[in-house]
Design an enzyme around this catalytic site. Structure first.
Site, mmCIF file in Angstrom:
data_model
loop_
_atom_site.group_PDB
_atom_site.id
_atom_site.type_symbol
_atom_site.label_atom_id
_atom_site.label_comp_id
_atom_site.label_asym_id
_atom_site.label_seq_id
_atom_site.Cartn_x
_atom_site.Cartn_y
_atom_site.Cartn_z
ATOM 1 N N HIS A 53 40.917 -46.128 -6.524
ATOM 2 C CA HIS A 53 39.924 -45.121 -6.132
ATOM 3 C C HIS A 53 39.615 -44.128 -7.256
ATOM 4 O O HIS A 53 38.488 -43.991 -7.692
ATOM 5 C CB HIS A 53 40.448 -44.328 -4.928
ATOM 6 C CG HIS A 53 40.727 -45.150 -3.711
ATOM 7 N ND1 HIS A 53 39.741 -45.747 -2.964
ATOM 8 C CD2 HIS A 53 41.900 -45.456 -3.114
ATOM 9 C CE1 HIS A 53 40.297 -46.382 -1.942
ATOM 10 N NE2 HIS A 53 41.591 -46.232 -2.004
HETATM 11 O O1 RIB Z 1 40.918 -42.113 -0.152
HETATM 12 C C1 RIB Z 1 41.463 -42.277 -1.437
HETATM 13 C C2 RIB Z 1 41.730 -40.960 -2.081
HETATM 14 O O2 RIB Z 1 42.703 -40.221 -1.353
HETATM 15 C C3 RIB Z 1 42.330 -41.099 -3.485
HETATM 16 O O3 RIB Z 1 41.991 -39.980 -4.247
HETATM 17 C C4 RIB Z 1 43.802 -41.108 -3.229
HETATM 18 O O4 RIB Z 1 44.566 -40.707 -4.366
HETATM 19 C C5 RIB Z 1 43.892 -40.069 -2.142
HETATM 20 O O5 RIB Z 1 43.911 -38.796 -2.768
#
Ligand code: RIB
Ligand code: CA
Length: 309
Positions: free
Chosen positions: A238
């Protein structure tokens, strides 16, 4: 090319760690400060992890702690994804001490000293620290070049059917960013779901470098279970998508959208409401990252992490 000045706010977090290493290895950006928020795990752990991740690179970027809770409520962590220590159980050497002060103040100070439209903010966790900046000093939005956020989803969330984790944990702070007037770019689950880390990528990273950072990253990648959303094909990188947009925008397609976030207390709380197709006559207020060249993305991540010690 002059490196873009950047501030990264994060909640390390396995994917945050990869994103931080990507940023710190990329000459296109100049990471001025790393600020830390609670989220994936508690603030004490996310701060220690950020210090360790930055420290492993040998770079002297200040790391500043921030908020351990959201504006209106405690965070709900994701230790079930990132492990109790937030790095999938990986133990790194302790990093340098955190810089004094608080994240929102450090960001405000950096923005106050920045020329107009010059500083890029990259948000990788709940938006609390960043939201506080513009709640306290809205005029600082004039000195922001772009706010790039890993947050939200056009469709289904990953914490509730409505909400992605970062947006879920502090929708009010996210709404402040979406309405602060600075250009906002959203790396939502819709693009990060295309950045699936697979065993071949872990093997390629290990083959590329035996350095401490690349080895740690490979260990982290090995530790995260494939996601059900991906049909257990891999796990989403992500946060590195948000950094990759700043470093290598050619890897993405994008669209201008109208985006807001549901701050109600109902079942839609934390849902990012993104008008992808201009259904209503609303002025676009965000850039939505749409398609990702996943092969190019992983080639970038691996090549850059191999540059680190
Ligand atoms: O949904 C994914 C996000 O939430 C990413 O930034 C992960 O590290 C959590 O913070
Ligand atoms: Ca994160």
């Amino acid at each position: 090319m002059t490196p873009r000045p950047v501030i990264i706010d994060c909640d390390p977090g396995t994917d945050d760690a990869i994103a931080l290493w990507l940023a710190l290895a990329s000459p296109e950006i100049d990471v001025r400060v790393v600020t830390v928020v609670g989220g994936n795990v508690g603030l004490a752990a996310t701060l220690a992890n950020a210090r360790a991740v930055v420290g492993l690179t040998g770079k002297t970027v200040p790391v500043v702690g921030g908020s351990g809770r959201a504006l209106l409520a405690p965070f709900e962590d994701a230790a079930y994804v990132h492990g109790d220590n937030g790095l999938g159980g990986l133990i790194l050497p302790e990093g340098p001490p955190a810089a004094p002060g608080l994240a929102a103040d450090a960001i405000r100070g950096a923005l106050r000293a920045a020329p107009p439209r010059s500083m890029t903010l990259i948000g990788l966790g709940p938006a609390t620290n960043l939201g506080l900046v513009f709640a306290i000093e809205p005029a600082l939005a004039d000195n922001v070049a772009e706010i790039v956020l890993m947050t939200g989803a056009l469709g289904e969330g990953n914490v509730t059917p409505s909400a992605e984790f970062n947006a879920w944990n502090d929708p009010e702070a996210l709404d402040i960013l979406l309405t602060c007037g600075a250009p906002v770019t959203l790396a939502t689950l819709d693009v990060t779901n295309q950045a699936l880390c697979r065993p071949k990528h872990i093997a390629a990273l290990r083959a590329a470098s035996r350095g401490a950072c690349a080895s740690a990253a490979a260990t982290i990648w090995d530790s995260v279970a494939p996601s059900r959303r991906s049909g257990e094909e891999g796990h989403e990188q992500h946060d590195a998508c948000a950094v990759a947009w700043v470093v290598a925008p050619h890897l993405f397609t994008h669209a201008e959208v109208a985006a807001r976030v549901d701050c109600s207390q109902g079942i839609g709380r934390g849902r990012t409401v993104i008008d992808r197709w201009g259904r209503k006559p609303r002025v676009p207020n965000a850039r939505f990252l749409d398609r990702l060249d996943a092969d190019g993305f992983f080639a970038l991540v691996i090549e850059r992490l191999a540059r680190l010690p």
